[in-house]
Design an enzyme around this catalytic site. Structure first.
Site, PDB file in Angstrom:
ATOM      1  N   CYS A 141      82.854  14.536   7.741  1.00 46.56           N
ATOM      2  CA  CYS A 141      83.718  15.072   6.686  1.00 46.56           C
ATOM      3  C   CYS A 141      84.999  14.246   6.582  1.00 46.56           C
ATOM      4  O   CYS A 141      85.930  14.418   7.377  1.00 46.56           O
ATOM      5  CB  CYS A 141      84.030  16.539   6.975  1.00 46.56           C
ATOM      6  SG  CYS A 141      85.136  17.278   5.752  1.00 46.56           S
ATOM      7  N   CYS A 144      88.171  16.265   5.905  1.00 43.08           N
ATOM      8  CA  CYS A 144      88.686  16.976   7.083  1.00 43.08           C
ATOM      9  C   CYS A 144      89.368  16.008   8.054  1.00 43.08           C
ATOM     10  O   CYS A 144      90.436  16.302   8.591  1.00 43.08           O
ATOM     11  CB  CYS A 144      87.557  17.646   7.873  1.00 43.08           C
ATOM     12  SG  CYS A 144      86.332  18.487   6.889  1.00 43.08           S
ATOM     13  N   ASP A 145      88.743  14.873   8.318  1.00 41.97           N
ATOM     14  CA  ASP A 145      89.167  14.050   9.442  1.00 41.97           C
ATOM     15  C   ASP A 145      89.735  12.678   9.069  1.00 41.97           C
ATOM     16  O   ASP A 145      90.259  11.970   9.933  1.00 41.97           O
ATOM     17  CB  ASP A 145      87.972  13.844  10.394  1.00 41.97           C
ATOM     18  CG  ASP A 145      87.473  15.173  10.957  1.00 41.97           C
ATOM     19  OD1 ASP A 145      88.321  16.044  11.223  1.00 41.97           O
ATOM     20  OD2 ASP A 145      86.263  15.346  11.116  1.00 41.97           O
TER      21      ASP A 145
END
Ligand code: NDP
Length: 316
Positions: A141, A144-145
């Site tokens: 992701c 997300c990261d």
């Protein structure tokens, strides 16, 4: 087979942001929900280190802590939480009918409404080295990261729209993005491909496959194979992002609920209603586009409100 004789008002399957949000709303509406946690209690977020894009956590929070907070909030209003996996369902097609949900092939529950929040699972390559660095450089992701790889070099794997989107997203944060496409062409839409090819700091490596994710405590390089020339290379990179598709966890609903060709549950527009009365779908099990914790939570809220409305209608 054990039978739980109690008729449940609202049974929720899954314990990610969608499931717990549905539980918070359903329990505050006095529906005394029972939530079955599933194979991965807390869902996909429990494999994420830091969550920085969920509103309400200005300092960020780890995925497992955030999901523990969701759980506590659901329990605070009386949600009953059960560890177990739903192995079979027998949904009624009648309005007001009772739905059977079987947990661990053992216990049967009867429920007036069922909210499905079983999520989706990102696909991984299946390499041992990939597993080793999960959460320490390996991610599925970028939204997300990606932030943790600011000004660093990263590798993205995949040739579809997700890979194209992740690569262009990461290109804004990272110094360099290598996009590994296993064939000589991408599957992504023309417009997305053009966007990737026009981005200066994205290098598309066609006919390239991953051999190994390398590193010590965290990732520092990726060994790849140029499968056309049969040459191995090592790319210096600290992040390794998979974008080779997701699988919605909806197999047990096949034949009962309408789904698309990939398995995403189909809901009626602007609602969580499935094709069966009293069965609602929320979160990544029905969302192939946004797939964020916040959107999953929002759709869990919708499902609980829809279930509440349905119960009101059948009991009128
Ligand atoms: P797709 O299934 O479309 O693409 C998966 C990609 O991963 C393919 O290029 C495939 O390669 C590659 N792949 C699969 N397995 C491996 C492997 N083991 N090693 C290397 N590469 C592999 O998945 P997406 O997640 O990209 O998209 C899913 C759906 O969501 C699509 O319908 C897409 O259009 C949609 N979507 C739309 C977006 C948008 O419109 N903004 C954004 C993201 C997704 P190969 O081609 O060789 O099979």
């Amino acid at each position: 087979m054990e039978k739980n004789m109690k008729l449940i008002e609202c049974l929720i399957i899954g314990s990610g942001p969608a499931g717990y949000t549905a539980a918070i709303y359903a329990s505050r509406a006095n529906l005394s929900p029972l939530l079955i946690q599933g194979i991965q209690p807390g869902g996909q977020l429990t494999t994420t280190n830091d969550v920085e894009n969920y509103p309400g956590y200005p300092e960020g929070v780890t995925g497992p802590i955030m999901m523990e907070d969701f759980k506590k909030q659901a329990e605070r209003f009386g949600t009953e939480i059960m560890y177990g996996t739903v192995t079979k369902v027998e949904f009624s097609s009648q309005k007001g009918g009772h739905h059977k949900v079987i947990v661990d092939n053992k216990t049967t529950f009867n429920a007036k409404t069922v909210i499905i929040s079983t999520g989706a699972s990102a696909k991984y390559l299946g390499l041992e080295s990939e597993k080793k660095f999960m959460g320490s450089g390996v991610s599925a992701c970028a939204v997300c990261d990606g932030f943790f790889f600011k000004n660093q070099d990263v590798v993205v794997v995949g040739g579809g729209d997700s890979a194209a989107e992740e690569a262009t997203y990461l290109a804004k944060l990272c110094r360099k993005v290598y996009l590994l496409v296993r064939k000589d062409k991408m599957r992504a839409s023309q417009i997305m491909q053009k966007r990737v090819l026009d981005t200066e700091n994205v290098e598309v490596l066609f006919n390239h496959e991953t051999i190994e994710v390398m590193g010590d405590k965290t990732v520092n390089a990726i060994k790849v194979l140029d499968n056309k020339q049969n040459i191995e290379k090592v790319l210096d990179a600290t992040g390794f992002f998979l974008a080779i598709g997701h699988t919605p966890n909806t197999k047990i609903f096949q034949g009962q609920l309408d789904m698309d060709s990939v398995g995403y549950l189909l809901t009626k527009p602007n609602s969580s209603l499935t094709n069966l009365p009293g069965v609602f779908a929320s979160g990544d099990a029905q969302d192939s586009i946004y797939r964020q914790a916040i959107t999953a939570a929002g759709s869990g809220c919708m499902a609980a409100l829809d279930a509440e409305k349905y119960l009101f209608e059948i009991e009128e």
